[in-house]
Design a protein around this motif. Structure first.
Motif, PDB file in Angstrom:
ATOM      1  N   TRP A  37      23.699  12.609  66.871  1.00 56.88           N
ATOM      2  CA  TRP A  37      25.053  12.075  66.887  1.00 56.88           C
ATOM      3  C   TRP A  37      25.068  10.819  67.751  1.00 56.88           C
ATOM      4  O   TRP A  37      24.428  10.772  68.807  1.00 56.88           O
ATOM      5  CB  TRP A  37      26.050  13.078  67.473  1.00 56.88           C
ATOM      6  CG  TRP A  37      26.185  14.355  66.694  1.00 56.88           C
ATOM      7  CD1 TRP A  37      27.083  14.650  65.726  1.00 56.88           C
ATOM      8  CD2 TRP A  37      25.391  15.541  66.857  1.00 56.88           C
ATOM      9  NE1 TRP A  37      26.915  15.924  65.260  1.00 56.88           N
ATOM     10  CE2 TRP A  37      25.874  16.496  65.946  1.00 56.88           C
ATOM     11  CE3 TRP A  37      24.314  15.887  67.681  1.00 56.88           C
ATOM     12  CZ2 TRP A  37      25.321  17.766  65.822  1.00 56.88           C
ATOM     13  CZ3 TRP A  37      23.765  17.151  67.562  1.00 56.88           C
ATOM     14  CH2 TRP A  37      24.269  18.074  66.640  1.00 56.88           C
ATOM     15  N   GLN A  67      19.155  17.177  64.380  1.00 56.79           N
ATOM     16  CA  GLN A  67      20.454  16.520  64.273  1.00 56.79           C
ATOM     17  C   GLN A  67      20.596  15.424  65.336  1.00 56.79           C
ATOM     18  O   GLN A  67      20.061  15.546  66.444  1.00 56.79           O
ATOM     19  CB  GLN A  67      21.593  17.533  64.436  1.00 56.79           C
ATOM     20  CG  GLN A  67      21.522  18.680  63.432  1.00 56.79           C
ATOM     21  CD  GLN A  67      22.698  19.620  63.558  1.00 56.79           C
ATOM     22  OE1 GLN A  67      23.836  19.259  63.274  1.00 56.79           O
ATOM     23  NE2 GLN A  67      22.435  20.844  63.993  1.00 56.79           N
ATOM     24  N   LYS A  82      26.046   9.975  62.340  1.00 60.29           N
ATOM     25  CA  LYS A  82      25.533  11.333  62.398  1.00 60.29           C
ATOM     26  C   LYS A  82      24.418  11.479  61.369  1.00 60.29           C
ATOM     27  O   LYS A  82      24.539  11.012  60.239  1.00 60.29           O
ATOM     28  CB  LYS A  82      26.648  12.349  62.116  1.00 60.29           C
ATOM     29  CG  LYS A  82      26.200  13.804  62.160  1.00 60.29           C
ATOM     30  CD  LYS A  82      27.372  14.735  61.880  1.00 60.29           C
ATOM     31  CE  LYS A  82      26.933  16.186  61.930  1.00 60.29           C
ATOM     32  NZ  LYS A  82      28.081  17.105  61.662  1.00 60.29           N
ATOM     33  N   THR A  83      23.329  12.150  61.767  1.00 62.00           N
ATOM     34  CA  THR A  83      22.198  12.391  60.872  1.00 62.00           C
ATOM     35  C   THR A  83      21.774  13.849  60.986  1.00 62.00           C
ATOM     36  O   THR A  83      21.612  14.369  62.092  1.00 62.00           O
ATOM     37  CB  THR A  83      20.998  11.481  61.206  1.00 62.00           C
ATOM     38  OG1 THR A  83      21.394  10.118  61.110  1.00 62.00           O
ATOM     39  CG2 THR A  83      19.838  11.731  60.251  1.00 62.00           C
ATOM     40  N   ILE A  84      21.589  14.502  59.848  1.00 62.83           N
ATOM     41  CA  ILE A  84      21.130  15.889  59.811  1.00 62.83           C
ATOM     42  C   ILE A  84      19.906  15.957  58.906  1.00 62.83           C
ATOM     43  O   ILE A  84      19.950  15.517  57.746  1.00 62.83           O
ATOM     44  CB  ILE A  84      22.226  16.840  59.273  1.00 62.83           C
ATOM     45  CG1 ILE A  84      23.462  16.767  60.158  1.00 62.83           C
ATOM     46  CG2 ILE A  84      21.698  18.269  59.203  1.00 62.83           C
ATOM     47  CD1 ILE A  84      24.615  17.615  59.640  1.00 62.83           C
ATOM     48  N   SER A 138      20.451  13.974  70.514  1.00 65.03           N
ATOM     49  CA  SER A 138      19.478  14.365  69.492  1.00 65.03           C
ATOM     50  C   SER A 138      18.923  15.729  69.846  1.00 65.03           C
ATOM     51  O   SER A 138      18.588  15.994  71.005  1.00 65.03           O
ATOM     52  CB  SER A 138      18.338  13.343  69.404  1.00 65.03           C
ATOM     53  OG  SER A 138      18.818  12.078  69.011  1.00 65.03           O
ATOM     54  N   LEU A 194      17.264  22.792  62.002  1.00 67.18           N
ATOM     55  CA  LEU A 194      17.727  21.441  61.726  1.00 67.18           C
ATOM     56  C   LEU A 194      17.358  20.487  62.857  1.00 67.18           C
ATOM     57  O   LEU A 194      17.226  20.884  64.015  1.00 67.18           O
ATOM     58  CB  LEU A 194      19.251  21.426  61.543  1.00 67.18           C
ATOM     59  CG  LEU A 194      19.828  22.309  60.429  1.00 67.18           C
ATOM     60  CD1 LEU A 194      21.347  22.203  60.444  1.00 67.18           C
ATOM     61  CD2 LEU A 194      19.271  21.916  59.078  1.00 67.18           C
TER      62      LEU A 194
END
Length: 325
Positions: free
Chosen positions: A106, A104, A116-118, A90, A102
């Motif tokens: 994973w 992010q 995955k988060t963005i 993170s 950003l």
């Protein structure tokens, strides 16, 4: 960046550990053996204890989340018992113009990417991709549960239709016009109310209001307002307000035609209103002056009669006295 590792099964390593990096420099370490955060370099910050406490709270929350997810991922990937490793990276960034970038995240399980988060902070936009989540099964189960409870309770659910009004309010400080769509008296509280301009939804940043507020009788209300500029009034756009609610078979649609409004009439109406107010004030003041004059005249008349009466009596006494002598 925070590099977190959660291990399923017995190993000589900590069950959970985190390494915190600032660019390429390791600045902090945390694990589930001591449940404490330790700086890898000397820190002269007077808030060092507070920083350790805050970091410990954040990392413990990450531990709980990864532990719960590891059970679902293991089941979804059909892994047998044994040693498995769930890893997460993170990170957040600060751009050269000192603006946030950003955030992010994973996730990987046994070396396989599982999510995955963005999150774009400035745009408030979140994109998430979870390969381990059984979306089809989750959707099917959720819908079945929802339908079952609706069938059980649909006869007991209270439904009250909204009363809808489209209002306009000329702004006295300019030639602009504020229009408002008000829905009130509805139940349950969820409602979908949208303002349209020429058939297109109006952007949220142009609209004020939108909060669901309670009424005193247990129902709810919602109001959305839009300020229309003088130029837009001349262009003659058409505005309408639509809403959907559980109590309605079809959506409600109310139209407001701005082309029927004359922008100059707003200022003229204000001028007329001021003139009427001034005329009424002049009439009231004039009436008060006349009333006071009449009151004063009445007092003088009474006083004059009294003086006459006294003078007449004195003259009569003199005449009577002369006749007696």
């Amino acid at each position: 960046m925070a590099f977190a590792t959660y291990i399923v099964g017995q190993t000589p390593f900590p069950e959970f550990s985190v390494i915190l990096m600032l660019d390429d420099v390791q600045i902090l370490y945390y694990d589930s053996v001591t449940w404490g955060a330790f700086h890898r370099s000397q820190s002269n910050s007077k808030y060092q204890n507070e920083e350790k406490i805050d970091a410990g709270a954040v990392f413990h929350e990450i531990y709980n989340g990864m532990k719960d997810q590891a059970l679902y991922i293991k089941k979804h990937l059909n892994h047998t018992d044994g040693i498995h490793v769930h890893q997460r990276v993170s990170g957040c960034e600060l751009l050269n113009n000192d603006k946030p970038g950003l955030i992010q995240t994973w996730d990987a399980f046994d070396g396989q990417n599982v999510g995955k988060t963005i999150f774009d902070i400035e745009k408030h936009d979140v994109q998430t991709k979870l390969t381990w989540m059984p979306w089809d099964q989750l959707k099917k189960t959720s819908n079945e549960i929802l339908r079952r409870y609706l069938n059980l309770e649909k006869n007991n659910m209270r439904k009250v239709k909204p009363r809808v009004r489209f209002m306009r309010n000329p702004l006295t400080d300019s030639q602009r016009l504020q229009i408002s769509c008000l829905a009130t008296g509805f139940y349950p509280r969820h409602i979908n109310l949208t303002l349209f301009r020429d058939g297109q939804p109006v952007d949220d940043d142009q609209i004020t209001g939108g909060e669901i507020l309670p009424n005193g009788d247990g129902t709810y209300q919602m109001r959305k307002s839009l300020v229309i500029s003088e130029e837009e009034l001349r262009e003659g756009h058409k505005y309408n307000c639509t809403m959907k609610h559980l109590s309605l078979d079809n959506k409600l649609d109310i139209t407001f035609d701005v082309s029927e409004c004359d922008p100059g009439s707003f200022g003229l109406s204000i001028i007329i209103g001021v003139l009427v107010f001034m005329c009424v004030a002049v009439l009231i003041i004039t009436a008060l002056i006349i009333w006071r004059k009449r009151q004063a005249a009445g007092k003088c008349s009474v006083l004059f009669c009294s003086v006459q009466f006294i003078t007449s009596n004195t003259q009569l006494e003199k005449e009577t006295k002369h006749q007696f002598l």
